[in-house]
Design a protein around this motif. Sequence first.
Motif, short mmCIF file in Angstrom:
data_model
loop_
_atom_site.label_atom_id
_atom_site.label_comp_id
_atom_site.label_asym_id
_atom_site.label_seq_id
_atom_site.Cartn_x
_atom_site.Cartn_y
_atom_site.Cartn_z
N MET A 1 -6.81 6.97 -0.28
CA MET A 1 -6.65 7.97 -1.46
C MET A 1 -7.99 9.17 -0.88
SD MET A 1 -4.52 7.00 -3.46
CE MET A 1 -4.54 8.13 -4.55
N SER A 2 -7.53 10.38 -0.44
CA SER A 2 -8.48 11.30 -0.09
C SER A 2 -8.22 12.48 -0.65
CB SER A 2 -8.43 11.52 1.45
OG SER A 2 -8.55 10.30 2.34
N ARG A 10 -6.78 11.79 8.83
CA ARG A 10 -7.88 11.39 9.75
C ARG A 10 -8.40 10.28 9.62
NH1 ARG A 10 -13.50 12.68 9.45
NH2 ARG A 10 -14.59 12.60 11.34
N HIS A 11 -8.35 9.63 8.21
CA HIS A 11 -8.97 8.23 8.07
C HIS A 11 -7.94 7.31 8.58
CE1 HIS A 11 -12.58 9.14 5.60
NE2 HIS A 11 -11.63 9.89 4.89
#
Length: 119
Positions: A1-2, A10-11
Motif C-alpha cells: 500500500m503506497s 517502485r517498491h
Amino acid sequence: MSSTWQKGLRHIGINLVVIGLIMLVFSYALNRTVSTKVVPKIKLENAVLQTDIRNLATDLTQQIDKNYWFFGGLYTALGAGGIAAAEVFRRRNMPAHASVNKDAPELGSTDKPVTAKKS
C-alpha cells in the motif's frame, strides 16, 4: 500500500531486484559448492557406481542451477523494468513549474514567499 501507484511499482521493483539477485548468488554458490566440495568427497568401493552418483549429483545441481539462473534473471529484469517505469511515469506527471523553478516551494508547502518590507 503506497500513496501512489508509481511508488507502489517502485517498491515492487526493488523487492523483485533484491530477490532476483539473491537467487543469482544462491545459484552461483550452489553450483560452485557442489562441484568443488561435495562431488569430490563421494567415495564408494564400486568405481562405476561412484562415477554414476557423481554424474547424477552434478546433473541434478546443474538443473537446479539453471532454474535459479532463469528465475533470478527474470526477477531482476522485471524489477529493474518496474523501477524504470515508475521513474518514467513519475517524471511525466511532475508539474512543469516544479522542474523549471527549483527555488519555488513545493506544492502543499506551508512556506510563504519572502517579500521585502517597505520602510
